[in-house]
Design a protein around this motif. Structure first.
Motif, PDB file in Angstrom:
ATOM      1  N   GLY A  69      28.647 -39.995  -6.016  1.00 39.95           N
ATOM      2  CA  GLY A  69      28.599 -39.618  -4.623  1.00 39.95           C
ATOM      3  C   GLY A  69      28.169 -40.735  -3.692  1.00 39.95           C
ATOM      4  N   LYS A  70      27.558 -41.773  -4.260  1.00 37.06           N
ATOM      5  CA  LYS A  70      27.230 -42.923  -3.432  1.00 37.06           C
ATOM      6  C   LYS A  70      28.527 -43.655  -3.110  1.00 37.06           C
ATOM      7  N   ASN A  71      28.641 -44.103  -1.920  1.00 39.00           N
ATOM      8  CA  ASN A  71      29.864 -44.796  -1.520  1.00 39.00           C
ATOM      9  C   ASN A  71      29.918 -46.165  -2.159  1.00 39.00           C
ATOM     10  N   SER A  72      30.883 -46.337  -3.063  1.00 38.71           N
ATOM     11  CA  SER A  72      31.033 -47.614  -3.735  1.00 38.71           C
ATOM     12  C   SER A  72      32.249 -48.370  -3.202  1.00 38.71           C
ATOM     13  N   GLU A  73      32.730 -47.926  -2.068  1.00 36.35           N
ATOM     14  CA  GLU A  73      33.891 -48.567  -1.457  1.00 36.35           C
ATOM     15  C   GLU A  73      33.508 -49.954  -0.950  1.00 36.35           C
ATOM     16  N   PHE A  74      34.382 -50.915  -1.224  1.00 34.41           N
ATOM     17  CA  PHE A  74      34.129 -52.286  -0.773  1.00 34.41           C
ATOM     18  C   PHE A  74      34.392 -52.407   0.719  1.00 34.41           C
TER      19      PHE A  74
END
Length: 76
Positions: A69-74
């Motif tokens: 759920g943590k945003n791991s988007e670059f």
């Protein structure tokens, strides 16, 4: 704030399981008595690796769940 039923269940189940593991480790410690058992440094290293690997796997599993759920988007 009142604990959720899932939190309460986790605390109860996890506490019991950790206690059981600690009892198992205490039982394993009894095998260190050289008057009753024969072992060498290779045996100890194998046990140490197996125990450490499993503990690391378990901790990774818990941390992976926390990271969901943590945003791991670059982004720049």
């Amino acid at each position: 704030m009142k604990d959720s039923p899932r939190r309460t269940r986790f605390e109860k189940v996890a506490a019991n399981r950790v206690a059981n593991i600690l009892k198992g480790l205490e039982s394993l410690e009894k095998c260190s008595n050289k008057n009753n058992y024969e072992y060498n440094s290779t045996d100890i290293k194998k046990m140490e690796k197996a125990l450490k690997d499993k503990v690391n796997d378990i901790l990774k599993s818990f941390n992976k769940e926390l990271d969901k759920g943590k945003n791991s988007e670059f982004k720049f």
